[in-house]
Scaffold this active site. Structure first.
Site, mmCIF file in Angstrom:
data_model
loop_
_atom_site.group_PDB
_atom_site.id
_atom_site.type_symbol
_atom_site.label_atom_id
_atom_site.label_comp_id
_atom_site.label_asym_id
_atom_site.label_seq_id
_atom_site.Cartn_x
_atom_site.Cartn_y
_atom_site.Cartn_z
ATOM 1 N N ASP A 1 0.374 15.414 21.223
ATOM 2 C CA ASP A 1 1.392 15.079 20.218
ATOM 3 C C ASP A 1 0.991 15.462 18.801
ATOM 4 O O ASP A 1 1.853 15.691 17.955
ATOM 5 C CB ASP A 1 1.674 13.566 20.245
ATOM 6 C CG ASP A 1 2.481 13.154 21.462
ATOM 7 O OD1 ASP A 1 2.880 14.042 22.234
ATOM 8 O OD2 ASP A 1 2.709 11.936 21.639
ATOM 9 N N ALA B 1 -5.595 2.716 8.303
ATOM 10 C CA ALA B 1 -4.147 2.913 8.465
ATOM 11 C C ALA B 1 -3.852 3.619 9.806
ATOM 12 O O ALA B 1 -4.280 3.152 10.853
ATOM 13 C CB ALA B 1 -3.604 3.671 7.255
ATOM 14 N N ASN C 1 -5.068 6.097 11.305
ATOM 15 C CA ASN C 1 -6.296 6.371 12.062
ATOM 16 C C ASN C 1 -6.685 5.213 12.974
ATOM 17 O O ASN C 1 -7.081 5.411 14.116
ATOM 18 C CB ASN C 1 -7.413 6.670 11.052
ATOM 19 C CG ASN C 1 -8.790 6.682 11.681
ATOM 20 O OD1 ASN C 1 -9.163 7.637 12.358
ATOM 21 N ND2 ASN C 1 -9.549 5.616 11.491
ATOM 22 N N LYS C 2 -6.558 3.998 12.448
ATOM 23 C CA LYS C 2 -6.999 2.832 13.233
ATOM 24 C C LYS C 2 -6.093 2.621 14.443
ATOM 25 O O LYS C 2 -6.555 2.266 15.525
ATOM 26 C CB LYS C 2 -7.026 1.578 12.352
ATOM 27 C CG LYS C 2 -7.669 0.399 13.050
ATOM 28 C CD LYS C 2 -7.856 -0.779 12.121
ATOM 29 C CE LYS C 2 -8.572 -1.909 12.835
ATOM 30 N NZ LYS C 2 -7.807 -2.452 13.964
ATOM 31 N N ASP D 1 0.835 -1.203 0.000
ATOM 32 C CA ASP D 1 0.000 0.000 0.000
ATOM 33 C C ASP D 1 0.870 1.252 0.000
ATOM 34 O O ASP D 1 0.528 2.259 -0.609
ATOM 35 C CB ASP D 1 -0.917 0.012 1.232
ATOM 36 C CG ASP D 1 -2.036 -1.009 1.121
ATOM 37 O OD1 ASP D 1 -2.494 -1.269 -0.002
ATOM 38 O OD2 ASP D 1 -2.434 -1.557 2.167
#
Ligand code: NAP
Ligand code: MN
Length: 265
Positions: free
Chosen positions: A151, A163, A165-166, A51
């Site tokens: 952060d 990606a 986000n998960k 990916d």
């Protein structure tokens, strides 16, 4: 471009990959595909790799809307890669256009300080580049929403939801839903700083503005998918779902939920 079968292969050559790519080229010739050396002459851009390689292929060729992007992985299938170099039968079925479907993936449009803008297919991330936290005022459709300290923050597309986000506890979003998601990277929540603390899914016509509070630590890293911007100092990011989409080819037997199950369950 009269020839609709002009293909550009985007990959990093290696001794290990080369024989497999040769086989792919041979198959392409059988079906009258023309390999081109310049991506500008291509109507099909195929990345070879994971990916990450697919994201790079799109970025390096500037998110072309008049092109079909195809992801060919080596060893397994990913989220953007529907083909595997080790399964030539499946690639051949794709070349015969059997069981194929064109998918359109939404992208994000990010404008930095009202000047420079860029697109993202997975996400735009803004992160502190030092060990100290930094602060962001968050506005949605011109409404002041919250002040974040921590952060950083990640704004992801539906296809990017699986990606970065998960990993941040964001929801996996069905790409048929047109919208985008804001997730926090380690927010401080105390009597001084308060944020929503959960992922926020916004509708496609919302506009999100992240204003970096200029308090000394105002040199965050801005990430566009797998590349960092070279900009060192920013005031604000304006983010919305772009009208520009990426067209990609996938096999009908490899739906989003298949990918989620295969990767995570
Ligand atoms: P990487 O750090 O080498 O790999 C990150 C992993 O994410 C790889 O396994 C990659 O798959 C996978 N991936 C990429 N896009 C995905 C998607 N839409 N859904 C599910 N998995 C996906 O970097 P990279 O390969 O160049 O990928 C860039 C992406 O990494 C960024 O866009 C960001 O989403 C993600 N990232 C994640 C974290 C985190 O989770 N803590 C931190 C930074 C960046 P392949 O192995 O097939 O390439
Ligand atoms: Mn300044």
């Amino acid at each position: 471009m009269p020839n609709r079968r002009n293909v550009y292969l985007y990959y990093t050559p290696s001794d290990e990959l080369e024989p497999k790519v040769q086989e792919l080229r041979k198959l392409g010739r059988k079906y009258d595909f023309q390999l081109v050396k310049n991506p500008d002459e291509a109507n099909i851009i195929a990345s070879i790799g994971g990916d990450g390689a697919f994201l790079q292929a799109i970025r390096k060729t500037k998110f072309r809307e008049d092109c079909l992007y195809v992801g060919i992985n080596d060893g397994h299938l990913g989220f953007y890669t529907d083909f595997d170099l080790n399964n030539l039968e499946r690639i051949e079925a794709g070349m015969q256009a059997s069981g194929l479907e064109v998918l359109r993936y939404p992208t994000l449009e990010v404008t930095v300080d009202e000047m420079q803008s860029f697109q993202c297919l997975n996400e735009c991330a803004i992160r502190s580049n030092i060990i100290k936290t930094f602060a962001i005022d968050v506005f949605i459709d011109d409404l002041y929403f919250e002040t974040f300290r921590g952060d950083g923050m990640v704004v992801s597309t539906p296809t990017g939801s699986t990606a970065y986000n998960k990993s941040l506890g964001g929801a996996v979003v069905d790409p048929k839903l047109k919208g985008f998601q804001l997730t926090e990277i380690s927010s401080i929540n105390n009597n001084q700083y308060r944020t929503l603390g959960s992922p926020l899914l916004l509708n496609k016509d919302r506009e999100l503005v992240l204003k970096v509070i200029q308090d000394g630590n105002d040199h965050p890293i801005i990430g566009a998918d797998n590349e960092a911007l070279s900009i060192r100092h920013i005031h604000e990011l304006k983010i919305r779902l772009s009208e520009k989409e990426i067209k990609t080819l996938r096999m009908k037997d490899n739906l989003f939920l298949h990918k989620v199950r295969r990767s995570f369950l």
